[in-house]
Design a protein around this motif. Structure first.
Motif, PDB file in Angstrom:
ATOM      1  N   PRO A 139       0.953  -1.267   0.111  1.00 31.32           N
ATOM      2  CA  PRO A 139       0.096   0.140   0.021  1.00 31.32           C
ATOM      3  C   PRO A 139       0.865   1.277   0.197  1.00 31.32           C
ATOM      4  N   THR A 140       2.111   1.168   0.076  1.00 29.37           N
ATOM      5  CA  THR A 140       2.998   2.323   0.219  1.00 29.37           C
ATOM      6  C   THR A 140       3.909   2.346  -0.988  1.00 29.37           C
ATOM      7  N   PRO A 141       4.494   3.383  -1.515  1.00 28.50           N
ATOM      8  CA  PRO A 141       5.330   3.547  -2.633  1.00 28.50           C
ATOM      9  C   PRO A 141       6.721   3.690  -2.285  1.00 28.50           C
ATOM     10  N   ALA A 500      -2.577   9.642   2.925  1.00 25.42           N
ATOM     11  CA  ALA A 500      -3.285   9.537   4.167  1.00 25.42           C
ATOM     12  C   ALA A 500      -2.361   8.926   5.291  1.00 25.42           C
ATOM     13  N   ILE A 501      -1.833   7.497   4.634  1.00 23.94           N
ATOM     14  CA  ILE A 501      -0.847   6.951   5.383  1.00 23.94           C
ATOM     15  C   ILE A 501       0.253   7.570   5.787  1.00 23.94           C
ATOM     16  N   ASP A 502       0.916   8.320   4.996  1.00 23.09           N
ATOM     17  CA  ASP A 502       2.179   9.230   5.315  1.00 23.09           C
ATOM     18  C   ASP A 502       1.767  10.104   6.207  1.00 23.09           C
ATOM     19  N   ALA A 503       0.587  10.699   6.402  1.00 26.88           N
ATOM     20  CA  ALA A 503       0.198  11.876   7.236  1.00 26.88           C
ATOM     21  C   ALA A 503       0.090  11.219   8.716  1.00 26.88           C
ATOM     22  N   ALA A 504      -0.479   9.940   8.475  1.00 22.06           N
ATOM     23  CA  ALA A 504      -0.858   9.407   9.812  1.00 22.06           C
ATOM     24  C   ALA A 504       0.435   9.105  10.545  1.00 22.06           C
ATOM     25  N   GLU A 505       1.400   8.327   9.856  1.00 18.71           N
ATOM     26  CA  GLU A 505       2.783   8.043  10.329  1.00 18.71           C
ATOM     27  C   GLU A 505       3.446   9.376  10.718  1.00 18.71           C
ATOM     28  N   PRO A 515      10.337  11.398  13.075  1.00 19.39           N
ATOM     29  CA  PRO A 515      10.374  11.907  11.863  1.00 19.39           C
ATOM     30  C   PRO A 515       9.041  11.252  11.546  1.00 19.39           C
ATOM     31  N   ARG A 516       8.968  10.102  12.085  1.00 19.73           N
ATOM     32  CA  ARG A 516       7.574   9.213  11.419  1.00 19.73           C
ATOM     33  C   ARG A 516       7.673   8.040  12.437  1.00 19.73           C
ATOM     34  N   SER A 527      -6.169   0.313   6.731  1.00 19.96           N
ATOM     35  CA  SER A 527      -6.962   1.122   7.590  1.00 19.96           C
ATOM     36  C   SER A 527      -6.814   2.800   7.452  1.00 19.96           C
ATOM     37  N   ALA A 528      -5.480   3.074   7.315  1.00 20.63           N
ATOM     38  CA  ALA A 528      -5.324   4.573   7.050  1.00 20.63           C
ATOM     39  C   ALA A 528      -5.654   4.957   5.574  1.00 20.63           C
ATOM     40  N   GLY A 529      -5.097   4.094   4.816  1.00 25.97           N
ATOM     41  CA  GLY A 529      -5.042   4.617   3.267  1.00 25.97           C
ATOM     42  C   GLY A 529      -6.233   4.476   2.575  1.00 25.97           C
ATOM     43  N   LEU A 530      -7.073   3.537   3.024  1.00 22.67           N
ATOM     44  CA  LEU A 530      -8.373   3.479   2.032  1.00 22.67           C
ATOM     45  C   LEU A 530      -9.134   4.660   2.613  1.00 22.67           C
TER      46      LEU A 530
END
Length: 532
Positions: A139-141, A500-505, A515-516, A527-530
């Motif tokens: 789910p992450t690049p 959204a995943i990035d912001a949550a981390e 940093p995260r 759960s965060a990304g969708l």
């Protein structure tokens, strides 16, 4: 005064064309510039304009008066390069600008989202009319930029910022959390795209080929890297940190990364994005010595001069090298090799500090067997001192990776790559519409920026085929692709989902003054990304 390129250099070479006096080298076109570990600025020609400083994507360039103490030696290294390679006008071919193409006439699928994939996408999306669909199984690049770069190298990870303009282009679509070969196959990709570029890396570690390597306690260093970087495939791994010594077979930058993580003070690591489970495990670690084994002498060392130099600045850690393992004279033509040898002699002359942890380098030794009954207890080696056993419960091999077969494509078992000619896949003859870039194309060598040149070469072949009419055919619509993925039960995460995943981390990191704090399971990521 001049600017100086330092340890973090990614060899992206984006600094080269912006220099108004052409004083950054090497600047050859094509993959020939892989001949050095980093780029250099000629101190005699630099006019202090700062253009390279502004352009550098990883913060590797400093004004010489602003060099931190641990980076001062890079001033010497930059100058030494030009002593051996006097500055001459570069003969860099000017990239031809491509005219806008008819919308819908070229849609490309890119498989993978690491630096090789991102650079290929950047080369293509700059031509108005090109459409791109990128597929990534997680789910992450960003591939090994996220999951391979050491947590204490945050500047290096910032290279991803330059890819944002690619991912946010309206002609570009991200399909994270979609595994090619499982959810969708090669023929289906070709049915929906005029061309497919595979940038899937080299996913498996080479084996030692010695007795006992299947014992518990022996691991691929790549698994350890994935563990401390929070990769979902490796987050649940367990490593025995109860002994005072760990041994790493191999002497590339990954070996040095692992040694640093094992020995760096936990407080320093807590300021990085290292996975929380690793931070917790290291709190109870008993390891005080890491032995790095190299089969050949230092003249063939795979680690970079910059990383080797940086190792000597670790707080509370001594670098131990026996001067008997080093040649007395420098007979090397390559400036970086000479620099490594000089640093090694300096380390060999230092007196260890009582109470410090240790990184011990052993050159010219060969692993013979991993010893132990049910689990690793030691490594038998042979070298100039004869045969001996290094006692340890933790042995990590860092001797290179190899690519895995890609479903639907030819495969070269010997090299672990997809057979190709400059990126165009071949199986006796060119395979229509199919290309490779990155490690699956050239093997596991080079640094982040090497992938830029590699991708340029591959995309050049793709354009040649397009202009020859070899990619002209009817394909299914993007809507048809979405329908196919939905029918397979896929839950693609798009760019907004990743944000959204990035912001949550990052929010989790703020709470911990880091940093995260990464999500380390696909379920957490989704759960965060969708929701994005």
């Amino acid at each position: 005064m001049a600017y100086v390129i330092t340890q973090n250099c990614c060899k992206d070479a984006s600094c080269v064309p912006v220099c108004p006096v052409d004083c950054i080298r090497p600047a050859e076109g094509g993959l020939e510039s892989a001949s050095t570990e980093m780029l250099y600025i000629d101190p005699e020609s630099c006019i202090d304009c700062g253009a390279c400083f502004e352009e550098c994507p990883v913060g590797a360039i400093f004004y010489e008066e602003d060099l931190p103490g641990e980076l001062q030696r890079f001033k010497e290294l930059n100058a030494a390069y030009f002593e051996r390679h006097p500055l001459e006008p570069a003969s860099i071919p000017v990239a031809a600008s491509r005219a806008r193409i008819e919308p819908g006439s070229l849609r490309v699928a890119i498989v993978g989202s690491g630096p090789a994939a991102c650079y290929a996408a950047g080369e293509l999306i700059g031509v108005d009319g090109v459409e791109i669909n990128l597929f990534e199984r997680l789910p992450t690049p960003f591939g090994l930029i996220r999951a391979g770069v050491a947590p204490d190298h945050q500047h290096t990870k910032s290279v991803v910022d330059m890819f944002e303009r690619v991912f946010t282009n309206p002609r570009f679509a991200s399909h994270f959390n979609v595994e090619v070969g499982r959810t969708i196959n090669h023929d289906e990709l070709l049915a929906h795209h005029h061309a497919v570029i595979y940038a899937v890396g080299a996913a498996t570690s080479r084996r030692l080929g010695i007795e006992g390597e299947d014992l518990i306690g022996h691991h691929a260093a790549a698994e350890f890297v994935g563990w401390y970087n929070g990769h979902p495939d490796h987050a649940a791994h367990r490593f025995d940190l109860s002994g005072e010594r760990a041994v790493i077979v191999g002497n590339g930058n990954v070996a040095l990364d692992v040694a640093r993580v094992l020995l760096t003070d936990r407080t320093a690591l807590a300021a990085t994005d290292i996975a929380q489970h690793t931070l917790d495990a290291l709190a109870d670690s008993a390891i005080r010595e890491v032995v790095i084994l190299a089969r050949r002498d230092i003249g063939h060392a795979a680690f970079s001069a910059g990383e080797f130099l940086a190792l000597g600045h670790l707080d509370g850690v001594d670098v131990i090298i026996d001067s008997a393992d080093l040649p007395a004279d420098d007979e090397h033509d390559v400036v970086e090799t000479s620099f490594k040898l000089a640093i090694a002699h300096e380390y060999a002359q230092r007196s260890p500090t009582p109470g410090n942890k240790r990184v011990v380098f052993r050159f010219g030794v060969t692993p013979l067997a991993i010893l132990g009954a049910d689990r690793a207890e030691g490594l038998e080696i042979a070298g100039a001192r004869g045969t001996e056993v290094i006692e340890t419960p933790l042995i990590l091999r860092s001797i290179g990776n190899r690519g895995l077969p890609v479903s639907g494509l030819p495969y070269d078992e010997d090299s672990g790559t997809v057979p190709n000619e400059s990126g165009r896949v071949t199986d006796g003859a060119p395979v229509p519409g199919t290309y490779v870039t990155g490690w699956i194309k050239r093997g596991p060598r080079g640094v982040i920026g090497t992938n830029r040149l590699c991708a340029e070469e591959t995309v050049t072949q793709l354009w040649a085929d397009f202009e020859a009419g070899l990619l002209t055919r009817d394909i299914e619509s993007r809507e048809s692709l979405d329908t196919l993925l939905a029918g397979r039960g896929a839950e693609p995460v798009g760019w907004s989902g990743w944000r959204a995943i990035d912001a949550a981390e990052r929010d989790r990191g703020v709470q911990a003054a880091r940093p995260r704090v990464k999500f380390v399971s696909v379920e957490e990521m989704l759960s965060a990304g969708l929701r994005g």
